[in-house]
Design a protein around this motif. Sequence first.
Motif, short mmCIF file in Angstrom:
data_model
loop_
_atom_site.label_atom_id
_atom_site.label_comp_id
_atom_site.label_asym_id
_atom_site.label_seq_id
_atom_site.Cartn_x
_atom_site.Cartn_y
_atom_site.Cartn_z
N LYS A 147 -1.00 10.22 8.22
CA LYS A 147 -0.99 11.69 8.21
C LYS A 147 -0.84 12.24 9.62
CE LYS A 147 -3.11 13.45 4.85
NZ LYS A 147 -4.12 13.88 3.84
N GLY A 148 0.06 13.20 9.74
CA GLY A 148 0.33 13.78 11.05
C GLY A 148 1.40 13.04 11.84
N ARG A 149 1.79 11.86 11.37
CA ARG A 149 2.82 11.08 12.05
C ARG A 149 4.06 10.85 11.19
NH1 ARG A 149 1.84 5.95 13.26
NH2 ARG A 149 0.33 5.60 11.59
N ALA B 188 -0.48 9.09 3.01
CA ALA B 188 -1.72 8.35 3.20
C ALA B 188 -2.42 8.81 4.47
CB ALA B 188 -1.43 6.86 3.26
N GLU B 189 -3.73 8.68 4.47
CA GLU B 189 -4.50 9.10 5.64
C GLU B 189 -4.08 8.37 6.91
OE1 GLU B 189 -6.50 12.26 4.33
OE2 GLU B 189 -6.82 11.40 6.32
N ALA B 190 -3.72 7.11 6.77
CA ALA B 190 -3.38 6.29 7.94
C ALA B 190 -2.15 6.80 8.67
CB ALA B 190 -3.17 4.85 7.51
N ASP C 290 2.78 14.15 -0.40
CA ASP C 290 1.46 13.57 -0.16
C ASP C 290 1.65 12.34 0.72
OD1 ASP C 290 -0.99 11.78 -2.16
OD2 ASP C 290 -1.29 13.05 -0.39
N GLU D 255 0.82 -1.19 0.00
CA GLU D 255 0.00 0.00 0.00
C GLU D 255 0.86 1.25 0.00
OE1 GLU D 255 -2.42 0.11 3.53
OE2 GLU D 255 -0.70 0.34 4.87
N ASP E 262 1.74 -0.20 12.05
CA ASP E 262 2.73 0.29 11.10
C ASP E 262 3.77 -0.79 10.77
OD1 ASP E 262 2.65 3.40 12.84
OD2 ASP E 262 1.68 2.95 10.92
#
Length: 115
Positions: free
Chosen positions: A64-66, A60-62, A58, A46, A89
Motif C-alpha cells: 500500500k502506498g507503493r 495488500a498492506e505490504a 484494493d 499471496e 518484493d
Amino acid sequence: QVQLVESGGGLVQPGGSLRLSCVASGSFVSLYDMGWYRQAPGKQREFVARVTRDGAADVAEAVKGRFTISRDNAKKAVYLQQNSLKPEDTAVYYCNAALLSNNFWGQGTRVTVSS
C-alpha cells in the motif's frame, strides 16, 4: 475461457520502479475482477492487488502506498505500477481473472529487486 499474458518484469535496484502489464484474450473480459498475486521463492502465492469490474481497487498492506493497480477494458488489460521497490518484493507476479467460479491465471513475470 480467458487467456492472460503478463509482461514487464525484470531486474531493478531497490527504490526503482516497474510497470507490469497483463493482456487478456477471450470473451467478456470486462466482467471479470482482475488482480495480481505474487509468489516468492519458498513461499506461498499471496494477494497483491485487485480491481473489480466496476473499477474498485484494493491492495495488500505490504504494498500500500507503493503499488497501484489499474485496468483498461478497451485494451483488455490490467496494470500494476510498482514504485519504491524493495528486495522483499522479489517474486514471480501472476495475473488473475475471476468471475464467480471461473478463475484464470497467467504464466507469471519475474521481478527481482537487487543491487
